[in-house]
Design a protein around this motif. Sequence first.
Motif, PDB file in Angstrom:
ATOM      1  N   MET A 139     -18.475  -2.754  -2.456  1.00 52.20           N
ATOM      2  CA  MET A 139     -17.663  -1.729  -1.782  1.00 52.20           C
ATOM      3  C   MET A 139     -17.625  -1.900  -0.261  1.00 52.20           C
ATOM      4  N   THR A 140     -18.614  -2.605   0.311  1.00 50.31           N
ATOM      5  CA  THR A 140     -18.657  -2.750   1.770  1.00 50.31           C
ATOM      6  C   THR A 140     -17.852  -3.960   2.243  1.00 50.31           C
ATOM      7  N   ASP A 141     -17.166  -4.616   1.304  1.00 50.13           N
ATOM      8  CA  ASP A 141     -16.321  -5.753   1.656  1.00 50.13           C
ATOM      9  C   ASP A 141     -14.851  -5.298   1.630  1.00 50.13           C
ATOM     10  N   PRO A 142     -14.264  -5.047   2.807  1.00 50.76           N
ATOM     11  CA  PRO A 142     -12.892  -4.514   2.839  1.00 50.76           C
ATOM     12  C   PRO A 142     -11.911  -5.410   2.077  1.00 50.76           C
ATOM     13  N   GLY A 143     -12.154  -6.727   2.109  1.00 54.95           N
ATOM     14  CA  GLY A 143     -11.277  -7.640   1.381  1.00 54.95           C
ATOM     15  C   GLY A 143     -11.288  -7.350  -0.113  1.00 54.95           C
ATOM     16  N   LYS A 144     -12.450  -6.955  -0.626  1.00 54.02           N
ATOM     17  CA  LYS A 144     -12.589  -6.667  -2.057  1.00 54.02           C
ATOM     18  C   LYS A 144     -11.890  -5.364  -2.432  1.00 54.02           C
ATOM     19  N   ILE A 145     -11.988  -4.367  -1.522  1.00 52.93           N
ATOM     20  CA  ILE A 145     -11.319  -3.078  -1.750  1.00 52.93           C
ATOM     21  C   ILE A 145      -9.802  -3.309  -1.826  1.00 52.93           C
ATOM     22  N   ILE A 146      -9.295  -4.073  -0.869  1.00 50.27           N
ATOM     23  CA  ILE A 146      -7.855  -4.315  -0.838  1.00 50.27           C
ATOM     24  C   ILE A 146      -7.436  -5.145  -2.069  1.00 50.27           C
ATOM     25  N   GLY A 147      -8.317  -6.049  -2.505  1.00 47.95           N
ATOM     26  CA  GLY A 147      -8.057  -6.797  -3.734  1.00 47.95           C
ATOM     27  C   GLY A 147      -7.943  -5.884  -4.943  1.00 47.95           C
ATOM     28  N   THR A 198       2.923  -2.134   0.049  1.00 53.81           N
ATOM     29  CA  THR A 198       3.876  -2.116   1.158  1.00 53.81           C
ATOM     30  C   THR A 198       3.492  -3.145   2.217  1.00 53.81           C
ATOM     31  N   VAL A 199       2.220  -3.129   2.616  1.00 50.15           N
ATOM     32  CA  VAL A 199       1.776  -4.028   3.686  1.00 50.15           C
ATOM     33  C   VAL A 199       1.791  -5.488   3.230  1.00 50.15           C
ATOM     34  N   ARG A 200       1.317  -5.743   2.003  1.00 52.06           N
ATOM     35  CA  ARG A 200       1.159  -7.123   1.542  1.00 52.06           C
ATOM     36  C   ARG A 200       2.424  -7.743   0.974  1.00 52.06           C
ATOM     37  N   HIS A 201       3.254  -6.916   0.338  1.00 52.40           N
ATOM     38  CA  HIS A 201       4.372  -7.513  -0.395  1.00 52.40           C
ATOM     39  C   HIS A 201       5.746  -7.126   0.139  1.00 52.40           C
ATOM     40  N   LEU A 202       5.883  -5.882   0.625  1.00 56.58           N
ATOM     41  CA  LEU A 202       7.207  -5.461   1.113  1.00 56.58           C
ATOM     42  C   LEU A 202       7.442  -5.913   2.549  1.00 56.58           C
ATOM     43  N   LEU A 203       6.419  -5.707   3.412  1.00 53.66           N
ATOM     44  CA  LEU A 203       6.594  -6.021   4.836  1.00 53.66           C
ATOM     45  C   LEU A 203       6.257  -7.470   5.164  1.00 53.66           C
ATOM     46  N   ALA A 204       5.375  -8.073   4.352  1.00 52.38           N
ATOM     47  CA  ALA A 204       4.919  -9.440   4.663  1.00 52.38           C
ATOM     48  C   ALA A 204       6.027 -10.476   4.439  1.00 52.38           C
ATOM     49  N   MET A 235      -6.093   6.950  -4.878  1.00 54.11           N
ATOM     50  CA  MET A 235      -5.949   5.599  -5.440  1.00 54.11           C
ATOM     51  C   MET A 235      -4.471   5.183  -5.398  1.00 54.11           C
ATOM     52  N   ALA A 236      -3.590   6.095  -5.816  1.00 52.65           N
ATOM     53  CA  ALA A 236      -2.157   5.789  -5.828  1.00 52.65           C
ATOM     54  C   ALA A 236      -1.674   5.494  -4.413  1.00 52.65           C
ATOM     55  N   ALA A 237      -2.090   6.318  -3.448  1.00 56.34           N
ATOM     56  CA  ALA A 237      -1.667   6.105  -2.058  1.00 56.34           C
ATOM     57  C   ALA A 237      -2.195   4.764  -1.546  1.00 56.34           C
ATOM     58  N   GLY A 238      -3.409   4.402  -1.934  1.00 52.66           N
ATOM     59  CA  GLY A 238      -3.983   3.117  -1.534  1.00 52.66           C
ATOM     60  C   GLY A 238      -3.202   1.951  -2.128  1.00 52.66           C
ATOM     61  N   VAL A 239      -2.865   2.059  -3.408  1.00 51.82           N
ATOM     62  CA  VAL A 239      -2.111   1.000  -4.089  1.00 51.82           C
ATOM     63  C   VAL A 239      -0.734   0.834  -3.425  1.00 51.82           C
ATOM     64  N   PHE A 257      -5.784  10.111   3.197  1.00 51.53           N
ATOM     65  CA  PHE A 257      -6.994   9.301   3.082  1.00 51.53           C
ATOM     66  C   PHE A 257      -6.664   7.963   2.413  1.00 51.53           C
ATOM     67  N   GLY A 258      -5.896   8.009   1.314  1.00 48.51           N
ATOM     68  CA  GLY A 258      -5.574   6.785   0.569  1.00 48.51           C
ATOM     69  C   GLY A 258      -4.806   5.776   1.406  1.00 48.51           C
ATOM     70  N   VAL A 259      -3.901   6.266   2.271  1.00 48.64           N
ATOM     71  CA  VAL A 259      -3.150   5.362   3.146  1.00 48.64           C
ATOM     72  C   VAL A 259      -4.115   4.650   4.107  1.00 48.64           C
ATOM     73  N   GLY A 260      -5.026   5.412   4.702  1.00 42.55           N
ATOM     74  CA  GLY A 260      -6.018   4.820   5.608  1.00 42.55           C
ATOM     75  C   GLY A 260      -6.921   3.832   4.883  1.00 42.55           C
ATOM     76  N   TRP A 261      -7.308   4.174   3.662  1.00 41.87           N
ATOM     77  CA  TRP A 261      -8.170   3.322   2.834  1.00 41.87           C
ATOM     78  C   TRP A 261      -7.475   1.987   2.552  1.00 41.87           C
ATOM     79  N   GLY A 262      -6.174   2.072   2.229  1.00 38.69           N
ATOM     80  CA  GLY A 262      -5.413   0.865   1.923  1.00 38.69           C
ATOM     81  C   GLY A 262      -5.171   0.002   3.160  1.00 38.69           C
ATOM     82  N   LEU A 263      -5.032   0.650   4.332  1.00 35.10           N
ATOM     83  CA  LEU A 263      -4.764  -0.099   5.570  1.00 35.10           C
ATOM     84  C   LEU A 263      -5.982  -0.921   6.006  1.00 35.10           C
TER      85      LEU A 263
END
Lengths: 143, 147
Positions: free
Chosen positions: B24-32, A137-143, A128-132, B93-99
């Motif tokens: 969960m199947t909406d990537p826009g929602k996950i990123i939100g 980074t992608v949305r606010h730092l690089l954009a 979760m932390a890595a995702g956040v 995994f989290g980096v890929g999930w966020g991307l």
Amino acid sequence: MTIDWNHFTPWASLAGGLLLGLATAAFILLNGRVLGISGIAGGLVRLRRHDTLWRLAFVLGLVTAPLVYALLAAPVAPRIDAGWGTLAVAGLLVGVGTRYASGCTSGHGVCGLSRLSPRSLVATLAFMAAGVITVATVRHLLA
Amino acid sequence: MSKQRILEFLIGLLFGLGLMVSGMTDPGKIIGFLDLFGTWDPSLAFVMAGAVLVGALAFAVARRRTSTLLGGAFDLPWSRDIDSRLIAGSVVFGVGWGLAGFCPGPALVSLGTGNLKAVVFVLAMLAGMAVFELLEGRMRRTAGATT
């Protein structure tokens, strides 16, 4: 931080979560295993005798969901904003990462937290932390 | 098709429907949800709460039993190690999930919509899993050779 009230869907998300819990409960009580998607899918690239068909059956169920959903409710088309290159890199990272961590959102997130596993709690907080951080980074730092 | 295979199919279907209903199947929602520093959509916390609520009941029942409802054996994770593998793997995994906004379950479900981007993601994910199997096999052989 501001709350995105426009997209906030507490009841649908809670209802969907209960369905996920129900499927997880059925899998554990009937099959005796934790329902972890990365583990189930990961076993498909390893082809062992008597270990592939049940995985295929489960994944086929997942893939059938949008067809059944279209019949019961409405057809859906996922909104995928990421470009092709990003998707390929992200897919690789998700594949390698979930297998090294022995779990993803279902195995560590849902099942691990349901079993009060400290190992899964650490994994869940880490992804979760890595995702956040990645989104920030992608949305606010690089954009 | 044995009864067991049909059961696995149906559980996969139920899980897939849960992923769709929950968002969960909406990537826009996950990123939100992961966009804690922007406009944050807390919905996915409700997904987790609903799933863990039912899941915890099931594991409580499983703990009191010696066999499954069908008479089979339980095969639950035994590892308790909190090691660098667990943390590094989860971070990757989290980096890929966020991307991309996809974790493995929703990505597989999205295959069923025929979306080509979902196909690319899933193929890359399976390639990543195959890379893991290769490296893991090599490490095991090296470890076997030195001991």
